[in-house]
Design an enzyme around this catalytic site. Structure first.
Site, PDB file in Angstrom:
ATOM      1  N   GLU A 115       0.907  -8.583  11.848  1.00 54.13           N
ATOM      2  CA  GLU A 115       0.695  -8.261  10.435  1.00 54.13           C
ATOM      3  C   GLU A 115       2.049  -8.057   9.727  1.00 54.13           C
ATOM      4  OE1 GLU A 115      -1.559  -4.661  10.047  1.00 54.13           O
ATOM      5  OE2 GLU A 115      -1.902  -4.896   7.888  1.00 54.13           O
ATOM      6  N   ASP A 136       0.758  -1.252   0.000  1.00 49.13           N
ATOM      7  CA  ASP A 136       0.000   0.000   0.000  1.00 49.13           C
ATOM      8  C   ASP A 136       0.793   1.308   0.000  1.00 49.13           C
ATOM      9  OD1 ASP A 136      -1.912  -1.936   0.307  1.00 49.13           O
ATOM     10  OD2 ASP A 136      -2.771  -1.121   2.131  1.00 49.13           O
TER      11      ASP A 136
END
Ligand code: DGY
Length: 434
Positions: free
Chosen positions: A400, A168
């Site tokens: 994550e 991202d």
């Protein structure tokens, strides 16, 4: 299953929501496309029926043109921004009438996920009938990409948003942000209420993200118009490598099923063209690996990231080139103080080992690289990626993403972003089986 695999299994069980798996609680309360694929691999080891439901739920949200969205908003949960009301998938005439979603996609992993699930399945015949019931939808998705995302007919597809890349806020996109000057949008971030802001993209980065979506919405998510007007238009080596690997898997699976000769032929044609263009256009001699091509401004973006090495997963480089890439990886990312594999070049000034895709280690990229290294028989380095992956999860938990600097792991606080993150758990289960 080992004790660590049992813990991973619990993460997946807890993140299950009736018919799909959330990436993690609070931060990501819906279904994400590439997450779902990786999650289905992990689920297949202990509950293959659930893994099938996971994929069926995602495929139920497919659009009439073959497109599969990056987020499917199954509930009205408002703990995530930007949600369904912002994305407005209904603007596209062929969007799903039953599922609200975004109007962008994510890396096409489903082809190779199905093949991997077939390898895991105990009852191959039964699983092959399942594949028969879904494979044409995945094929249709590839057809969508080649027919709508390849304006120059090169066999390379574009992405029009950084969220489509999956990586991202990579520093690579900073070059694109320099070409834009979006308004200061007013909105309420939710991610930074769940996770430390120093680990997430900045407000100004979000202005750029939202602005690209506003442009796409203005054109009702029409691909031709997006290709003309989006300031972000990138041929991404990771995204294209996922598509090429999935093509290869679809060919293998259609051969197992039998018949389907026209589809196999079409997939093979796409493969030849895609691999040729990939090698001719995306290999960057100056950096010794593949890089991203900026189709809007017609130039390579000369940065090394973990995506630069992902083509080894899809058998794209020849052996010489693969040797060169691994040398680059070890030289730049493989210093003994670093865990493999940082998401961005640790020797570059834009590197930040705490901030999302600007440096931390991600388990899905490690899984891709581990399998790619094995393809070319770099067994010792593959082993290092595997043991680094196990070590960072054992020390910190199923986070994550993780700090790439080894010294930060001594206190077990080097896991960042969401905790009990589904794909970290799912792919660890698979790595430990190998
Ligand atoms: C997010 O919101 O950070 C997601 O990664 C977008 O896909």
């Amino acid at each position: 299953m080992t004790a660590l695999q049992e813990k991973a299994k619990d993460v997946l069980i807890n993140n299950w929501r009736e018919k799909f798996t959330i990436p993690c609680a609070n931060l990501y309360p819906f279904q994400w496309k590439w997450d779902s694929g990786f999650i289905a691999i992990g689920l297949s080891y202990f509950d293959i029926e659930k893994a099938k439901i996971e994929l069926n739920t995602l495929l139920d949200a497919q659009w009439g043109n073959g497109f599969i969205p990056h987020i499917v908003f199954h509930t009205d949960n408002d703990s995530y921004f930007p949600g369904a009301k912002f994305h407005r998938s209904d603007l596209h005439p062929l969007a799903s009438k039953t599922h609200k979603s975004t109007g962008m996609t994510q890396p096409p992993v489903l082809g190779f996920v199905l093949e991997k699930m077939y390898q895991i399945a105990a009852n191959k015949n039964e699983f092959l009938s399942y594949i028969e019931s879904v494979i044409d939808k995945v094929y249709f998705n590839h057809e969508y990409f080649y027919n709508n995302r390849d304006p120059k007919n090169e066999g390379l597809v574009y992405i029009y948003h950084n969220w489509e890349s999956g990586t991202d806020n990579s520093p690579i996109w900073d070059d694109i942000w320099e070409t834009m000057n979006p308004p200061e949008y007013e909105f309420e971030r939710r991610d930074t209420t769940h996770v430390d802001a120093s680990e997430r993209p900045s407000k100004r980065e979000y202005d750029h993200y939202l602005h690209i979506i506003e442009i796409a919405k203005k054109h009702n998510y029409d691909d031709v118009k997006i290709a003309k007007h989006s300031p972000f238009l990138i041929q991404d080596p990771l995204f294209n490598a996922m598509l090429i690997k999935s093509n290869e898997s679809l060919i293998n699976l259609y051969k197992l099923i039998g018949n389907n000769l026209a589809k196999i032929q079409q997939l093979e044609n796409w493969q030849v063209k895609a691999k040729n263009s990939f090698n001719a256009k995306l290999f960057d001699e100056n950096i010794g690996a593949y890089s991203h091509y900026d189709l809007r401004n017609e130039k390579l973006l000369p940065y090394l990231s973990s995506s630069s090495f992902s083509p080894i997963f899809a058998n794209i480089p020849d052996q010489n080139r693969a040797n060169q890439m691994v040398e680059t990886m070890l030289q730049k990312f493989g210093n003994e103080n670093q865990y493999l594999c940082a998401s961005f070049d640790p020797t570059h000034q834009r590197f930040n080992p705490k901030k999302y895709w600007r440096g931390p280690v991600w388990i899905n990229l490690n899984w891709i690289l581990y399998n790619g290294l094995k393809n070319y028989e770099f067994d010792a380095i593959a082993q290092r990626v595997k043991s680094d992956t196990i070590a960072i999860i054992e020390k910190n938990g199923f986070y994550e993403y993780f700090d790439s600097r080894k010294e930060k792991h001594e206190t077990g606080a080097a896991g960042y972003g969401g905790n009990d993150f589904s794909w970290s758990a799912a792919l660890l289960i698979d790595m430990l089986e190998n």
